[in-house]
Structures are given as C-alpha cells and as structure tokens.
Design a protein around this motif. Structure first.
Motif, mmCIF file in Angstrom:
data_model
loop_
_atom_site.group_PDB
_atom_site.id
_atom_site.type_symbol
_atom_site.label_atom_id
_atom_site.label_comp_id
_atom_site.label_asym_id
_atom_site.label_seq_id
_atom_site.Cartn_x
_atom_site.Cartn_y
_atom_site.Cartn_z
ATOM 1 N N ILE A 271 0.937 -1.157 0.008
ATOM 2 C CA ILE A 271 0.052 -0.007 -0.171
ATOM 3 C C ILE A 271 1.012 1.352 0.210
ATOM 4 N N ILE A 272 2.021 1.129 0.921
ATOM 5 C CA ILE A 272 2.900 2.564 1.044
ATOM 6 C C ILE A 272 3.451 2.516 -0.486
ATOM 7 N N ALA A 273 3.969 1.650 -0.894
ATOM 8 C CA ALA A 273 4.717 1.732 -2.343
ATOM 9 C C ALA A 273 3.703 2.401 -3.285
ATOM 10 N N ALA A 274 2.421 1.797 -3.565
ATOM 11 C CA ALA A 274 1.534 2.419 -4.516
ATOM 12 C C ALA A 274 1.050 3.683 -4.180
ATOM 13 N N ILE A 275 1.059 3.953 -2.886
ATOM 14 C CA ILE A 275 0.768 5.459 -2.726
ATOM 15 C C ILE A 275 1.796 6.682 -3.054
ATOM 16 N N LYS A 276 3.183 5.861 -2.765
ATOM 17 C CA LYS A 276 4.040 6.959 -3.003
ATOM 18 C C LYS A 276 4.292 6.922 -4.609
ATOM 19 N N HIS A 277 4.271 5.740 -5.325
ATOM 20 C CA HIS A 277 3.991 5.901 -6.685
ATOM 21 C C HIS A 277 2.821 6.855 -7.172
ATOM 22 N N GLU A 278 1.769 6.855 -6.787
ATOM 23 C CA GLU A 278 0.690 7.751 -7.068
ATOM 24 C C GLU A 278 1.235 9.164 -6.816
ATOM 25 N N GLU A 279 1.641 9.426 -5.508
ATOM 26 C CA GLU A 279 1.959 10.736 -5.290
ATOM 27 C C GLU A 279 3.101 11.540 -5.943
ATOM 28 N N THR A 280 4.237 10.634 -6.339
ATOM 29 C CA THR A 280 5.278 11.225 -6.922
ATOM 30 C C THR A 280 5.541 10.707 -8.406
ATOM 31 N N GLU A 281 4.689 9.749 -9.036
ATOM 32 C CA GLU A 281 4.930 9.099 -10.209
ATOM 33 C C GLU A 281 6.252 8.722 -10.384
ATOM 34 N N LYS A 282 7.107 8.522 -9.290
ATOM 35 C CA LYS A 282 8.185 7.730 -9.285
ATOM 36 C C LYS A 282 8.390 6.219 -8.997
ATOM 37 N N ASN A 283 9.386 5.687 -9.084
ATOM 38 C CA ASN A 283 9.253 4.356 -8.363
ATOM 39 C C ASN A 283 8.024 3.279 -9.030
ATOM 40 N N GLU A 284 8.207 3.415 -10.443
ATOM 41 C CA GLU A 284 7.092 2.622 -11.132
ATOM 42 C C GLU A 284 7.073 1.222 -10.612
ATOM 43 N N THR A 285 5.636 0.671 -10.189
ATOM 44 C CA THR A 285 5.642 -0.495 -9.705
ATOM 45 C C THR A 285 4.389 -1.084 -10.345
ATOM 46 N N ALA A 286 4.475 -2.480 -10.662
ATOM 47 C CA ALA A 286 3.070 -3.074 -11.048
ATOM 48 C C ALA A 286 2.291 -3.312 -9.916
ATOM 49 N N ILE A 287 2.464 -2.946 -8.672
ATOM 50 C CA ILE A 287 1.805 -3.049 -7.494
ATOM 51 C C ILE A 287 0.520 -2.440 -7.314
ATOM 52 N N THR A 288 0.813 -0.991 -7.761
ATOM 53 C CA THR A 288 -0.241 -0.246 -7.999
ATOM 54 C C THR A 288 -1.381 -0.611 -8.805
ATOM 55 N N ALA A 289 -1.130 -0.899 -9.947
ATOM 56 C CA ALA A 289 -1.963 -1.464 -11.030
ATOM 57 C C ALA A 289 -2.859 -2.844 -10.298
ATOM 58 N N LEU A 290 -1.936 -3.627 -9.620
ATOM 59 C CA LEU A 290 -2.733 -4.918 -8.876
ATOM 60 C C LEU A 290 -3.661 -4.436 -7.942
ATOM 61 N N ILE A 291 -3.199 -3.464 -7.106
ATOM 62 C CA ILE A 291 -4.200 -2.950 -6.129
ATOM 63 C C ILE A 291 -5.515 -2.502 -6.689
ATOM 64 N N ARG A 292 -5.149 -1.545 -7.603
ATOM 65 C CA ARG A 292 -6.386 -1.062 -8.279
ATOM 66 C C ARG A 292 -7.307 -1.994 -8.924
ATOM 67 N N SER A 293 -6.779 -2.792 -9.713
ATOM 68 C CA SER A 293 -7.789 -4.103 -10.119
ATOM 69 C C SER A 293 -8.244 -4.726 -9.030
ATOM 70 N N LYS A 294 -7.770 -5.067 -7.989
ATOM 71 C CA LYS A 294 -8.253 -5.989 -7.132
ATOM 72 C C LYS A 294 -9.519 -5.093 -6.275
ATOM 73 N N TYR A 295 -9.517 -3.927 -6.252
ATOM 74 C CA TYR A 295 -10.518 -2.998 -5.808
ATOM 75 C C TYR A 295 -11.259 -2.224 -6.808
ATOM 76 N N ASN A 296 -10.875 -2.426 -8.194
ATOM 77 C CA ASN A 296 -11.762 -1.654 -9.084
ATOM 78 C C ASN A 296 -11.887 -0.305 -8.939
ATOM 79 N N CYS A 297 -10.604 0.360 -8.649
ATOM 80 C CA CYS A 297 -10.399 1.784 -8.468
ATOM 81 C C CYS A 297 -9.317 2.316 -9.231
#
Length: 142
Positions: free
Chosen positions: A73-99
């Motif tokens: 969660i922390i990695a995904a939020i940091k990725h969203e806030e800074t657009e740095k540290n590209e990670t597939a985790i963000t997309a996986l969490i978004r997909s899981k929660y359809n958000c």
C-alpha cells in the motif's frame, strides 16, 4: 472436563503451531515459518524447539503478510504521489478494488484492518514473479 470424563488424568492445550511444526518437520532438524497477520518461526534442533517472533503485529520486524501488504500500500501510494518508483503493485491493487487510486482506498484499509491488508501480500509476490523491482525490494526487506 470432557477429557477428564474420558479417563485422562492429565492433559494440556498447547498452540496450534506445535501441529504445524510437527507436520512440516516431523523428527527432522529444520525451521518452520508461519506467516499470516503476524510471523513466527520455530527451529527444531535435536528434538529441542526454539521459538522466534510471534508476539503480534505491534512487535513484528517484518516478514508477515500484514507487513508485506502494508508495504505494498505504501509503495502504491508513493508511486501515485510522486510518479516515481514505477511498480506493478499499484495496478494490481487498483484492479483488485476496481478503483483508479490506491490513495482513495486508505479509509477502506483501516476498515478491513490487519486481515484485509494481509490479503494484499500475494499481489507483491505476483509483481515480484513478473520482475517488478519495488516488489523485489519489499520481499527482500521483509
């Protein structure tokens, strides 16, 4: 009282971890690690059982599904806030929660608590198996 009524003179109720270690190791030397919302490890050496961890999420140093999920969660939020540290985790969490935003799910994560956050750990392993460096860092740190 039930066991006493069956004729047992003495009985004890231990941890279910004893069964897990026995199943994993039998009589062999080795280590069994149980990971959930917490983490505990038992090493069996020449019949002696040595315990490490298992004191609850407030005192864990990492390695549990809870800490891996929280780190996701922390990695995904940091990725969203800074657009740095590209990670597939963000997309996986978004997909899981359809958000469209992990940040917008923070109140939900508080709502689902430890168990719900721990359920995100498999997403980190999925991202890791697909070569995601952030997931690799999370797993190595845990």
């Amino acid at each position: 009282m039930f066991l006493k009524s069956c004729g047992f003179l003495k009985y004890a109720n231990g941890s279910d971890a004893t069964n897990a270690v026995s199943l994993a190791l039998g009589e062999r030397n080795g280590t069994a690690i149980i990971m959930g919302t917490g983490i505990i490890a038992f090493s069996q050496i020449n019949g002696k059982l040595i315990r490490r961890g298992g004191y609850g999420y407030m005192f864990e140093e990492g390695g549990s599904s809870l800490t891996i999920g929280r780190d996701a969660i922390i990695a995904a939020i940091k990725h969203e806030e800074t657009e740095k540290n590209e990670t597939a985790i963000t997309a996986l969490i978004r997909s899981k929660y359809n958000c469209t935003s992990v940040r917008d799910q923070v109140s939900y994560f508080y709502e689902v608590g430890k168990k719900g956050i721990a359920e995100l750990a498999p997403l980190v392993f999925e991202a890791y198996s697909n070569g995601d460096q952030v997931a690799r860092n999370i797993i190595e740190n845990n």
